[in-house]
Structures are given as structure tokens and as C-alpha cells.
Design a protein around this motif. Sequence first.
Motif, short mmCIF file in Angstrom:
data_model
loop_
_atom_site.label_atom_id
_atom_site.label_comp_id
_atom_site.label_asym_id
_atom_site.label_seq_id
_atom_site.Cartn_x
_atom_site.Cartn_y
_atom_site.Cartn_z
N GLU A 4 39.90 30.88 38.28
CA GLU A 4 40.72 31.68 37.17
C GLU A 4 39.77 32.86 36.93
O GLU A 4 40.15 34.20 36.70
CB GLU A 4 40.68 30.95 36.03
N LEU A 5 38.31 32.64 36.94
CA LEU A 5 37.38 33.70 36.72
C LEU A 5 37.44 34.76 37.83
O LEU A 5 37.34 36.07 37.56
CB LEU A 5 36.04 33.18 36.67
N PHE A 6 37.59 34.55 39.22
CA PHE A 6 37.44 35.27 40.40
C PHE A 6 38.74 35.00 41.03
O PHE A 6 38.83 34.42 42.13
CB PHE A 6 36.26 34.95 41.06
N PRO A 7 40.05 35.52 40.57
CA PRO A 7 41.35 35.33 41.31
C PRO A 7 41.56 35.58 42.67
O PRO A 7 42.22 35.06 43.35
CB PRO A 7 42.14 35.94 40.37
N ASN A 8 40.81 36.87 43.04
CA ASN A 8 40.93 37.12 44.33
C ASN A 8 39.95 36.56 45.40
O ASN A 8 40.11 36.99 46.73
CB ASN A 8 40.95 38.71 44.50
#
Lengths: 222, 341
Positions: A4-8
Amino acid sequence: MLSELFPNVQMDDLWVATYETFYMTLISLVGTLIFGILLGLLLYLTARGGLWENKTLHFIVAAIVNIFRAIPFIILILLLIPFTDFLMDTIRGPKAALPALIIGSAPFYGRLVEIALREVDKGVVEAAKAMGAKTRTIIFKVLLPESMPALVSGLTVTAIALIGYTAVAGVIGAGGLGDFAYFYGFQRRATDVVFVCTVLIVIIVFIFQFIGDLITSKLDKR
Amino acid sequence: MITIKNLSKIYRTKSNTINAVNDLNLEIEKGEIFGVIGYSGAGKSTFIRLINRLEDPTEGQVIIDGEDITALKKNKLRLSRQEIGMIFQHFNLLWSRTVRENIAFPLEIAGVPKQTRRERVDELIKLVGLTGRENAYPSELSGGQKQRVGIARALANDPKVLLCDEATSALDPETTDSILKLLIDINKNLGLTIILITHEMHVIRKICHRVAVMEAGQVVEQGEVLDVFSHPKSQVTKKFVEQVMGENQQDDGLGDVIEGFATGKITKLHFVGEVTNQALISSVAKKYQVDISILQGKITQTRKGAYGTLVVHIDGDDEEINKAIDYIASTPVEVEVVHHA
Ligand SMILES: Nc1ncnc2c1ncn2[C@@H]1O[C@H](COP(=O)(O)OP(=O)(O)O)[C@@H](O)[C@H]1O
Ligand SMILES: [Mg+2]
């Protein structure tokens, strides 16, 4: 939560990149150690008053060291493409970065080695001579052991510079965290990828620094 | 044992040439402690470094036990150096090695097998009095202990000669004495020839048999320590003797003291060599009806006996005084009457 924090951020790819950074750093560090010690010894031994005092040889080695240190790494890596192709049979991937990494950092480390050797007490070298030691004995039993803490701390500094170089090597598609941050992060505007890569690189730098400092202080009996 | 023939070393720098050692000739006997004294810059270190060819001479020869060191090729020279021990002012120990490993180093160089090496190191540690400190690093040792390691290391390969370049100059007086004592013991027990360089006369006085005084690359005076002490010829030597005896010691305020005596005679007694002054004074006092009081004096001990001067006041009957003086004059002590009351 992480996704969620780092979607990519693709975890699998990130680990591969981290592994590649470690791989490039460690292998090139070994090469740098070998060539750097050789260059440093040559510079030290051929200098005025040295055991192999030789003006011409000293001049040549010093010139090579200075030239390669003067070339910015990004340019060096491009200049070395034909050589890399010849040597490694490829110009892509972590392996292809090794020649440039070693050639870029060995002269730097060589200078640090020379400085470390010059710090060795002349009196101790003289004492060894007075005992009838061969030059080989003086190198392996006096010069290198007596300068060991400086050699290790110099290697730590070099390793950290190398981590930076591995990131730059991304331009030739060397892989590793720099490459990853550039292609998957910067070019796709995925700031989270850039951020995670940066944090990982900083952690790697800290690990090297920590290990280096630890070994240096363990070795130093002065 | 060691012959130095016409030895010269010239350093040429851009601005000038320095005759650090200038046509030096010396003969050093087997088993003696030979001192070389001189001020800083006299060429002492250059001289001692020429002996094991840490410097190559510009001219001349160094012959040790019939072997011309100056003619040796590189490999032969290395082997010869293993028979010449050397200790240094700043000890020059490897800080990365323990006491034990430092002492083992010359044995490693000489290719001594591990087991023999271990035994030899144990012997040496005992010899120099470092038992219990075997596994310490040099940084954990005092100056005196470091020099003991230096000495053990120099003795490891049973050398024929021990070269000492200002070996006690970095040590305090007490430690200096203990190191000098160790050198005397080694000289006695192993019969080792020692060449010792110093700028301190008391070092020469305490341990040397013979001494050479160096100035500007040359030996200006040499001989038995006692002779050089008692009859210094050159200006430098006189200066060095003053280091130990004090300056113009006979005359400090003696004039006033002399005037104060209404009776008796003031005499100077010059001691050179094998007499013990206490015994002389007390035997004179016993034999003759005189009182002797010592007004001033300085006696110093060398390895060949005492040297110095006492100023004494002899009081009593004129006849007894004269007899006493005649008696003293019949011993090796020289008498000089400086004042009749
Ligand atoms: N390597 C050298 N190059 C030039 N001059 C030197 C060198 N070593 C010694 N000298 C000169 O030789 C002279 C004698 O020096 P040295 O033997 O060290 O004297 P000492 O040990 O009696 O103090 C000094 O004037 C010194 O400057
Ligand atoms: Mg000196």
C-alpha cells in the motif's frame, strides 16, 4: 501494508537488484583490492629512497594512476565498452560493469595504499633490513601487516565509492539498485521506487562502513 | 675482530656535500664494549649504519672476522647481516606483532624451523627478563621493556656483534641503568662484542672498555675509557668529561673556604684508576696523627676504577702532615698542596 505504501515496488525485482548491487560491489572490490595493492606497492617501492627506487617506472605508474583517477566514471564506463565487450563477451548486466568498476577504483585505492605504506615507520623497515630480510619478506611481513588498519579503512572508503559507481553503471544497463531506481522509478515517475532503492543503498553503505570500522579497530594494536 | 679502514661517507645533496664520515680508522677487539661518543651531527649514526651497510660507504672497508662486508654482494650481505644484531633509539618494533612474535621475526628471516624458533624465543624472553609479557603488544610495554624486546630480537640469531645506536637515549635514567646492566651481562655471559653510540658520557663511563670521540666525521681521540677521562686532549672530549664531572668543579667557591683555615694544609688528591679513595683516607688517618676532612670533590667510577679529585684539609703536626702527604704520594694517587695555612 508495504504494497500500500509503495504501490509500484515489485518485491522480486527489488531483491534481484539488491543482489546485483552486492554482487558488483563485492566482486569489483576483490579486483580493486588486488590491483590497488599492486599499484600502491609499485608507487611506494619505486619512489625516491624506496626499495626498488626507479624514477621512470614510478613516473609511468603515477601517470597511469592519475589519468584513470581524472576520468569521470560515467565517461570511463562508456570509453571502456569495446574493452568490456572483448573481455566479458557482453556489454550488459552486472558482469559487464566489472571491468569499468575495477579500472575506475583500483587507481583510487592504489593511492590510498601508497599513503598507508608511507605511514609505516621507516625505522621498522630498516630494522628488518638490518636483520637480513629479503624485499619479499619486508613486503609481506612488515609493510602490509604494519599498514593493515589503514589498508582496511582505505578499502572501506573505496567500497563505498564503488557502491556509488555501481549505481552509475546503470546507464549501461548493468542492473543493480541504481539501474532499478532509474528505469523503474525515475522514468516511470514512481517516486516510491526511487525512495526504496535509496534507502537500500544507504543501508548497504552503512553495512560496509560498519564492517570496515569493526575490522580496522580489531586490527589496530598501536 | 672488526677493522675499519679509511671509511668515508659523503652525502651529496643539491645544495652541498656533507662528509658525514671522513676517513675513519678503528680496530675493535673481540668481546669488548666499544663506545663512540660525539655531539649530534658528528656522524655517529652514519658510522654505525656503515658497519652493517644500511648505508653504502663512499670509500673504505669494514672487515668483520676477516670478512670484508663492503665487498659483499646482496645475498651474501643479507646472510652476514643475520650475524650482526642492531638495536635502535626508538626500538623499531613491529606494533602488529606481540613480544614473542617480534623476537621470532629474525628467526623467521633466517629460516629457523618453528619448533626451534619457539624454544629459542623462550630462552631469549628469559634472558632479557620479560617472562610474563610474552603475549603483550609493544604498545602495552614501557620504554625499557620495549628495548628489552629489541635486545632479545637482536640476539636471536646469535650474532657476532651488537650495534647500539643511542639505545638508551629515549629512556629515563633508571631504565637506562637497567638496560646498560643487561648489556654488560650479555657482553660478559655471551662474550658478545658491542659497539655503542651515544652522546652521553655517563653511558660510556658505566659500560665501555674503550671509547672513541667523534667530531665532524672523524675520530679525534680514542683509548681506554679511564685514560680518555683522565687526560682528555681535545676540546670536545673535555666537554664530555665535564658532563660527568661538572664544570670547573675544583674551584667553585673554594677560595673562600681555604682562607677560613688557620692551621694545616689544603691538598688536592687526584685519583686515576685502581684505588679506592675511602680506604686511602681512612688508612692515612689511622697511620698518622692527622685529621682529614673532605672539603670538596667528585669521584666517578669507570669499569677500570675511579677517577676524580678530592680537596681535603689535613690538620695536625707539621711533621705528621708531611709524612701523611709523602705516604699518599707513594700510592698511585697524585697529591698537590694548594694552600698552607
Ligand atoms: N641521508 C642523508 N642525506 C644527507 N645528509 C645526511 C644523511 N644522513 C645523515 N646526513 C648528515 O650527515 C651528518 C651526520 O649525521 P649522523 O650520522 O646522523 O650524526 P649523529 O648520529 O652523530 O647525530 C649530519 O650533518 C647529517 O645532516
Ligand atoms: Mg644519530
